[in-house]
Design a protein around this motif. Structure first.
Motif, PDB file in Angstrom:
ATOM      1  N   THR A 179       4.915  -4.000   8.267  1.00  0.00           N
ATOM      2  CA  THR A 179       5.446  -5.343   8.333  1.00  0.00           C
ATOM      3  C   THR A 179       4.694  -6.357   8.900  1.00  0.00           C
ATOM      4  OG1 THR A 179       6.451  -4.836  10.751  1.00  0.00           O
ATOM      5  CG2 THR A 179       7.756  -4.033   8.829  1.00  0.00           C
ATOM      6  N   ASP A 180       3.157  -5.897   8.942  1.00  0.00           N
ATOM      7  CA  ASP A 180       2.419  -7.280   9.165  1.00  0.00           C
ATOM      8  C   ASP A 180       2.404  -8.198   8.289  1.00  0.00           C
ATOM      9  OD1 ASP A 180       1.922  -6.396  12.093  1.00  0.00           O
ATOM     10  OD2 ASP A 180      -0.053  -5.647  11.571  1.00  0.00           O
ATOM     11  N   SER A 181       1.560  -9.060   8.358  1.00  0.00           N
ATOM     12  CA  SER A 181       1.202 -10.072   7.245  1.00  0.00           C
ATOM     13  C   SER A 181      -0.001  -9.850   7.091  1.00  0.00           C
ATOM     14  CB  SER A 181       1.520 -11.274   7.666  1.00  0.00           C
ATOM     15  OG  SER A 181       0.586 -11.952   8.728  1.00  0.00           O
ATOM     16  N   GLY A 182      -0.413 -10.014   5.439  1.00  0.00           N
ATOM     17  CA  GLY A 182      -1.850  -9.948   5.275  1.00  0.00           C
ATOM     18  C   GLY A 182      -1.914  -9.928   3.928  1.00  0.00           C
ATOM     19  N   THR A 183      -3.174  -9.457   3.482  1.00  0.00           N
ATOM     20  CA  THR A 183      -3.543  -9.184   2.024  1.00  0.00           C
ATOM     21  C   THR A 183      -3.952  -7.886   1.642  1.00  0.00           C
ATOM     22  OG1 THR A 183      -4.381 -11.584   1.746  1.00  0.00           O
ATOM     23  CG2 THR A 183      -5.230  -9.951   0.169  1.00  0.00           C
ATOM     24  N   VAL A 184      -3.258  -7.494   0.573  1.00  0.00           N
ATOM     25  CA  VAL A 184      -3.485  -6.202   0.072  1.00  0.00           C
ATOM     26  C   VAL A 184      -4.401  -6.171  -1.281  1.00  0.00           C
ATOM     27  CG1 VAL A 184      -2.588  -3.887  -0.864  1.00  0.00           C
ATOM     28  CG2 VAL A 184      -0.976  -5.425   0.936  1.00  0.00           C
ATOM     29  N   THR A 185      -5.276  -5.568  -1.319  1.00  0.00           N
ATOM     30  CA  THR A 185      -6.338  -5.415  -2.611  1.00  0.00           C
ATOM     31  C   THR A 185      -5.888  -4.002  -3.135  1.00  0.00           C
ATOM     32  OG1 THR A 185      -8.117  -4.545  -1.475  1.00  0.00           O
ATOM     33  CG2 THR A 185      -7.942  -6.769  -1.669  1.00  0.00           C
ATOM     34  N   TYR A 186      -5.784  -3.962  -4.362  1.00  0.00           N
ATOM     35  CA  TYR A 186      -5.135  -2.653  -5.078  1.00  0.00           C
ATOM     36  C   TYR A 186      -5.868  -2.220  -6.201  1.00  0.00           C
ATOM     37  CZ  TYR A 186      -1.612   0.687  -5.905  1.00  0.00           C
ATOM     38  OH  TYR A 186      -1.001   2.044  -6.158  1.00  0.00           O
ATOM     39  N   PRO A 191       0.835  -1.411   0.020  1.00  0.00           N
ATOM     40  CA  PRO A 191      -0.053  -0.038   0.001  1.00  0.00           C
ATOM     41  C   PRO A 191       0.710   1.164  -0.173  1.00  0.00           C
ATOM     42  CG  PRO A 191      -0.013  -0.766   2.195  1.00  0.00           C
ATOM     43  CD  PRO A 191       0.897  -1.721   1.206  1.00  0.00           C
ATOM     44  N   PRO A 192       0.071   2.609  -0.050  1.00  0.00           N
ATOM     45  CA  PRO A 192       0.909   3.747  -0.108  1.00  0.00           C
ATOM     46  C   PRO A 192       1.849   3.927   1.057  1.00  0.00           C
ATOM     47  CG  PRO A 192      -1.237   3.951  -0.752  1.00  0.00           C
ATOM     48  CD  PRO A 192      -1.329   2.703  -0.309  1.00  0.00           C
ATOM     49  N   LEU A 193       2.877   4.700   0.844  1.00  0.00           N
ATOM     50  CA  LEU A 193       4.234   4.792   1.773  1.00  0.00           C
ATOM     51  C   LEU A 193       3.314   5.713   2.948  1.00  0.00           C
ATOM     52  CD1 LEU A 193       7.313   5.572  -0.078  1.00  0.00           C
ATOM     53  CD2 LEU A 193       6.552   3.345   1.208  1.00  0.00           C
ATOM     54  N   GLY A 242       0.813   5.808   4.188  1.00  0.00           N
ATOM     55  CA  GLY A 242      -0.523   5.575   4.008  1.00  0.00           C
ATOM     56  C   GLY A 242      -0.882   6.768   2.956  1.00  0.00           C
ATOM     57  N   GLU A 243      -0.041   7.231   2.326  1.00  0.00           N
ATOM     58  CA  GLU A 243      -0.356   8.503   1.718  1.00  0.00           C
ATOM     59  C   GLU A 243       0.362   8.330   0.270  1.00  0.00           C
ATOM     60  OE1 GLU A 243       0.980  11.908   3.724  1.00  0.00           O
ATOM     61  OE2 GLU A 243      -0.635  11.800   5.207  1.00  0.00           O
ATOM     62  N   TYR A 244       1.895   8.274   0.236  1.00  0.00           N
ATOM     63  CA  TYR A 244       2.530   8.393  -0.902  1.00  0.00           C
ATOM     64  C   TYR A 244       2.356   7.048  -1.672  1.00  0.00           C
ATOM     65  CZ  TYR A 244       6.803   9.815  -3.942  1.00  0.00           C
ATOM     66  OH  TYR A 244       7.302  10.213  -4.927  1.00  0.00           O
ATOM     67  N   TRP A 245       1.726   7.243  -3.045  1.00  0.00           N
ATOM     68  CA  TRP A 245       1.579   6.210  -3.649  1.00  0.00           C
ATOM     69  C   TRP A 245       2.125   5.927  -5.189  1.00  0.00           C
ATOM     70  CZ3 TRP A 245      -1.403   5.722  -8.247  1.00  0.00           C
ATOM     71  CH2 TRP A 245      -1.953   7.155  -8.860  1.00  0.00           C
ATOM     72  N   MET A 248      -5.863   5.646  -7.666  1.00  0.00           N
ATOM     73  CA  MET A 248      -5.896   4.182  -7.077  1.00  0.00           C
ATOM     74  C   MET A 248      -6.813   4.177  -5.742  1.00  0.00           C
ATOM     75  SD  MET A 248      -4.068   3.917  -4.046  1.00  0.00           S
ATOM     76  CE  MET A 248      -3.534   5.303  -2.720  1.00  0.00           C
ATOM     77  N   GLY A 249      -6.922   3.007  -5.488  1.00  0.00           N
ATOM     78  CA  GLY A 249      -7.767   2.649  -4.290  1.00  0.00           C
ATOM     79  C   GLY A 249      -6.952   1.228  -3.639  1.00  0.00           C
ATOM     80  N   TYR A 250      -7.202   1.080  -2.492  1.00  0.00           N
ATOM     81  CA  TYR A 250      -6.458  -0.011  -1.725  1.00  0.00           C
ATOM     82  C   TYR A 250      -6.880  -0.387  -0.504  1.00  0.00           C
ATOM     83  CZ  TYR A 250      -4.195   2.463   1.817  1.00  0.00           C
ATOM     84  OH  TYR A 250      -3.761   3.152   3.131  1.00  0.00           O
ATOM     85  N   THR A 251      -7.073  -1.732  -0.039  1.00  0.00           N
ATOM     86  CA  THR A 251      -7.286  -2.151   1.422  1.00  0.00           C
ATOM     87  C   THR A 251      -6.278  -2.932   1.837  1.00  0.00           C
ATOM     88  OG1 THR A 251      -8.452  -4.195   0.787  1.00  0.00           O
ATOM     89  CG2 THR A 251      -9.838  -2.117   0.684  1.00  0.00           C
ATOM     90  N   PHE A 252      -5.814  -2.400   3.358  1.00  0.00           N
ATOM     91  CA  PHE A 252      -4.892  -3.293   4.152  1.00  0.00           C
ATOM     92  C   PHE A 252      -5.280  -2.752   5.556  1.00  0.00           C
ATOM     93  CE2 PHE A 252      -1.098  -3.924   5.982  1.00  0.00           C
ATOM     94  CZ  PHE A 252      -0.946  -5.448   6.292  1.00  0.00           C
ATOM     95  N   ALA A 253      -5.428  -3.938   6.190  1.00  0.00           N
ATOM     96  CA  ALA A 253      -5.685  -3.640   7.583  1.00  0.00           C
ATOM     97  C   ALA A 253      -4.689  -3.468   8.616  1.00  0.00           C
ATOM     98  CB  ALA A 253      -7.076  -4.649   7.907  1.00  0.00           C
ATOM     99  N   GLY A 254      -3.565  -3.894   8.228  1.00  0.00           N
ATOM    100  CA  GLY A 254      -2.459  -4.114   9.179  1.00  0.00           C
ATOM    101  C   GLY A 254      -1.355  -3.232   9.386  1.00  0.00           C
TER     102      GLY A 254
END
Length: 299
Positions: free
Chosen positions: A210-217, A176-178, A180-183, A201-207
């Motif tokens: 350095t957490d594990s998880g799934t990014v939708t982008y 995801p964006p650096l 939370g902003e820079y993409w 762009m748009g994305y989702t990531f809940a962590g």
């Protein structure tokens, strides 16, 4: 493995195997397909990939379509480390945009940097300094299929920056964006491109970082035949046309161990170094599927 439907006459399923010496992109003799979105069905850039359910499975790419080039893992896939579950590209004639989506699992989702301003200095834009050490989707577009360079037009820095990404654009999109902003980091000086008129762009990531998880982008990008640092009035937008073949490729850069460099480079064109990132001739061929054909397949 997801298979791609042939566009050969009277063909049914399998990889597209149009052999055309004039194309000469990678992999040789293979043409993938970009789905056409109807005007009323263009994806919304919110990270919710439900808009992409209309895209048939034949258009989707998973991890096995990529090879890791930097660490020379090639086809040694470890889905517990990084798993490109699906990725795709589409287009819309009226908007004249390319649309991309990806769903990626990563055991270490790295997206923090202390100073994103350093990415926008002349030095960074020229040398690619400070760019890596985060998870990146690198997308390279040669829309007029000219095989043009991304870099290496001139030995003079100022002249080089006029031409860098002008004819073949190289995007490093943080996923995801650096912070939370820079993409959006284009390898060049056309820093006006993040304007929503030209990209989004748009994305989702809940962590957390350095957490594990799934990014939708998902993202849309406007193709250019000549992208000028001075702005749109000095640039030439490419006109996407149904039935045309464009040069396009991408790679997923996985940064697990360091916030300064990447650990793996999973490439669709299976090219890296001075190849996919820098030369249009080493991209993949993508057919812009006509609206009627895409609509029939979506029904």
């Amino acid at each position: 493995m997801i298979r791609h439907r042939s566009i050969l006459a009277a063909a049914g399923t399998g990889l597209v195997l149009l052999v055309a010496a004039a194309l000469a992109h990678q992999p040789e003799g293979v043409v993938y397909r970009a789905f056409h979105f109807a005007d009323a069905a263009v994806p919304v850039m919110d990270g919710d990939l439900a808009d992409w359910d209309q895209v048939p499975e034949d258009y989707l790419f998973d991890l096995t379509h990529h090879e890791e080039i930097a660490a020379k893992l090639f086809d040694q896939y470890d889905r517990s480390d990084l798993d490109v579950r699906r990725a795709a590209v589409g287009w819309n004639e009226r908007q004249n945009r390319l649309y991309f989506m990806a769903e990626v699992f990563d055991d270490v989702v790295r997206y923090s940097k202390p100073n994103t301003d350093s990415l926008d200095t002349f030095h960074s834009r020229l040398r690619g300094a400070h760019v890596h050490g985060a998870d990146i989707w690198e997308i390279v577009i040669d829309a007029d299929h000219g095989g043009e360079l991304v870099v290496g037009h001139s030995e003079e820095a100022a002249e080089e920056m006029r031409h860098r990404s002008a004819y073949t654009q190289n995007y490093h999109l943080y996923m995801p964006p650096l912070n939370g902003e820079y993409w959006h980091w284009l390898w060049g000086k056309a820093m006006w491109l993040p304007d929503p008129q030209w990209s989004g762009m748009g994305y989702t990531f809940a962590g957390a970082d350095t957490d594990s998880g799934t990014v939708t982008y998902e993202t849309y990008l406007t193709p250019f035949d000549d992208l000028h640092p001075a702005g749109i009035d000095s640039s030439l937008v490419h006109d996407l046309e149904a039935g045309k073949v464009i040069g396009l490729s991408w790679a997923f850069l996985d940064a697990d161990e360091s916030d300064e460099k990447f650990d793996a480079f999973w490439s669709l064109s299976k090219r890296q170094g001075p190849r996919m990132c820098c030369a249009g001739e080493d991209l993949v061929d993508f057919l812009l599927v006509p609206p009627a054909e895409s609509q029939a397949e979506a029904e």
